[in-house]
Design a protein around this motif. Structure first.
Motif, PDB file in Angstrom:
ATOM      1  N   THR A  39     -18.535 -47.967  -9.882  1.00 24.74           N
ATOM      2  CA  THR A  39     -18.999 -46.672  -9.399  1.00 24.74           C
ATOM      3  C   THR A  39     -18.497 -46.434  -7.980  1.00 24.74           C
ATOM      4  O   THR A  39     -18.075 -45.326  -7.646  1.00 24.74           O
ATOM      5  CB  THR A  39     -20.535 -46.615  -9.439  1.00 24.74           C
ATOM      6  OG1 THR A  39     -20.961 -46.851 -10.771  1.00 24.74           O
ATOM      7  CG2 THR A  39     -21.054 -45.290  -8.960  1.00 24.74           C
ATOM      8  N   THR A  40     -18.521 -47.458  -7.158  1.00 29.64           N
ATOM      9  CA  THR A  40     -18.031 -47.339  -5.791  1.00 29.64           C
ATOM     10  C   THR A  40     -16.533 -47.056  -5.781  1.00 29.64           C
ATOM     11  O   THR A  40     -16.072 -46.181  -5.037  1.00 29.64           O
ATOM     12  CB  THR A  40     -18.327 -48.633  -5.008  1.00 29.64           C
ATOM     13  OG1 THR A  40     -19.732 -48.888  -5.068  1.00 29.64           O
ATOM     14  CG2 THR A  40     -17.889 -48.519  -3.570  1.00 29.64           C
ATOM     15  N   THR A  43     -15.982 -43.483  -6.799  1.00 29.96           N
ATOM     16  CA  THR A  43     -16.328 -42.544  -5.736  1.00 29.96           C
ATOM     17  C   THR A  43     -15.242 -42.500  -4.668  1.00 29.96           C
ATOM     18  O   THR A  43     -14.872 -41.419  -4.190  1.00 29.96           O
ATOM     19  CB  THR A  43     -17.673 -42.939  -5.097  1.00 29.96           C
ATOM     20  OG1 THR A  43     -18.677 -42.967  -6.121  1.00 29.96           O
ATOM     21  CG2 THR A  43     -18.081 -41.963  -4.017  1.00 29.96           C
ATOM     22  N   ARG A  46     -12.252 -40.658  -6.086  1.00 27.83           N
ATOM     23  CA  ARG A  46     -12.512 -39.226  -6.159  1.00 27.83           C
ATOM     24  C   ARG A  46     -12.449 -38.586  -4.775  1.00 27.83           C
ATOM     25  O   ARG A  46     -11.922 -37.481  -4.607  1.00 27.83           O
ATOM     26  CB  ARG A  46     -13.874 -38.974  -6.790  1.00 27.83           C
ATOM     27  CG  ARG A  46     -14.158 -37.506  -6.933  1.00 27.83           C
ATOM     28  CD  ARG A  46     -15.416 -37.211  -7.676  1.00 27.83           C
ATOM     29  NE  ARG A  46     -15.694 -35.791  -7.577  1.00 27.83           N
ATOM     30  CZ  ARG A  46     -16.866 -35.260  -7.796  1.00 27.83           C
ATOM     31  NH1 ARG A  46     -17.872 -36.010  -8.165  1.00 27.83           N
ATOM     32  NH2 ARG A  46     -17.043 -33.970  -7.665  1.00 27.83           N
ATOM     33  N   ALA A  47     -12.977 -39.283  -3.756  1.00 28.53           N
ATOM     34  CA  ALA A  47     -12.936 -38.746  -2.397  1.00 28.53           C
ATOM     35  C   ALA A  47     -11.498 -38.588  -1.921  1.00 28.53           C
ATOM     36  O   ALA A  47     -11.138 -37.563  -1.330  1.00 28.53           O
ATOM     37  CB  ALA A  47     -13.716 -39.659  -1.447  1.00 28.53           C
ATOM     38  N   GLU A  50      -9.950 -35.633  -3.715  1.00 22.97           N
ATOM     39  CA  GLU A  50     -10.430 -34.353  -3.178  1.00 22.97           C
ATOM     40  C   GLU A  50      -9.696 -33.991  -1.889  1.00 22.97           C
ATOM     41  O   GLU A  50      -9.318 -32.837  -1.685  1.00 22.97           O
ATOM     42  CB  GLU A  50     -11.942 -34.431  -2.901  1.00 22.97           C
ATOM     43  CG  GLU A  50     -12.807 -34.582  -4.122  1.00 22.97           C
ATOM     44  CD  GLU A  50     -13.033 -33.296  -4.871  1.00 22.97           C
ATOM     45  OE1 GLU A  50     -12.649 -32.226  -4.374  1.00 22.97           O
ATOM     46  OE2 GLU A  50     -13.599 -33.368  -5.974  1.00 22.97           O
ATOM     47  N   LEU A  94     -19.659 -34.801  -1.773  1.00 24.52           N
ATOM     48  CA  LEU A  94     -19.667 -35.947  -2.688  1.00 24.52           C
ATOM     49  C   LEU A  94     -20.522 -37.094  -2.166  1.00 24.52           C
ATOM     50  O   LEU A  94     -21.277 -37.686  -2.918  1.00 24.52           O
ATOM     51  CB  LEU A  94     -18.222 -36.432  -2.901  1.00 24.52           C
ATOM     52  CG  LEU A  94     -18.025 -37.679  -3.745  1.00 24.52           C
ATOM     53  CD1 LEU A  94     -18.417 -37.396  -5.182  1.00 24.52           C
ATOM     54  CD2 LEU A  94     -16.574 -38.128  -3.669  1.00 24.52           C
ATOM     55  N   VAL A  95     -20.420 -37.397  -0.877  1.00 26.50           N
ATOM     56  CA  VAL A  95     -21.112 -38.559  -0.337  1.00 26.50           C
ATOM     57  C   VAL A  95     -22.465 -38.227   0.288  1.00 26.50           C
ATOM     58  O   VAL A  95     -23.205 -39.146   0.634  1.00 26.50           O
ATOM     59  CB  VAL A  95     -20.242 -39.297   0.705  1.00 26.50           C
ATOM     60  CG1 VAL A  95     -18.974 -39.791   0.084  1.00 26.50           C
ATOM     61  CG2 VAL A  95     -19.963 -38.431   1.913  1.00 26.50           C
TER      62      VAL A  95
END
Length: 97
Positions: A39-40, A43, A46-47, A50, A94-95
């Motif tokens: 998951t990390t 993320t 994805r960051a 983006e 997101l974060v």
């Protein structure tokens, strides 16, 4: 044959219980689990995506406008900044807790 049916049903019930336990939001979090690590990583990827996507779209729009209007790279600079800001905003969303 009855024994095979019972064991296969038992195996199915066991797998079903494990799947339901994995998807239960009320279960305690396991420290150092593989799912948490993935998951990390997801993320972080994805960051990064983006950020890059915001910059690419901003640069492409600015370059296209400059080329279409035949002017100096004013729009390229402007839209690069706007694209970067949009990428940062998306990562912030997101974060954000």
């Amino acid at each position: 044959m009855g024994k095979e049916t019972d064991s296969s049903r038992h195996a199915f019930d066991k797998r079903l219980k494990q799947a339901m336990d994995r998807n239960n939001p009320n279960r305690p979090a396991e420290a150092g689990s593989q799912g948490n690590d993935m998951t990390t990583v997801g993320t972080v990827l994805r960051a990064g995506t983006e950020m890059v996507a915001g910059l690419v779209v901003g640069v492409a729009m600015g370059w296209g406008l400059d080329r279409w209007l035949g002017c100096r790279p004013v729009f390229l600079i402007l839209f690069s900044l706007l694209g970067g800001a949009a990428g940062v905003l998306n990562v912030w969303r997101l974060v954000r807790p």
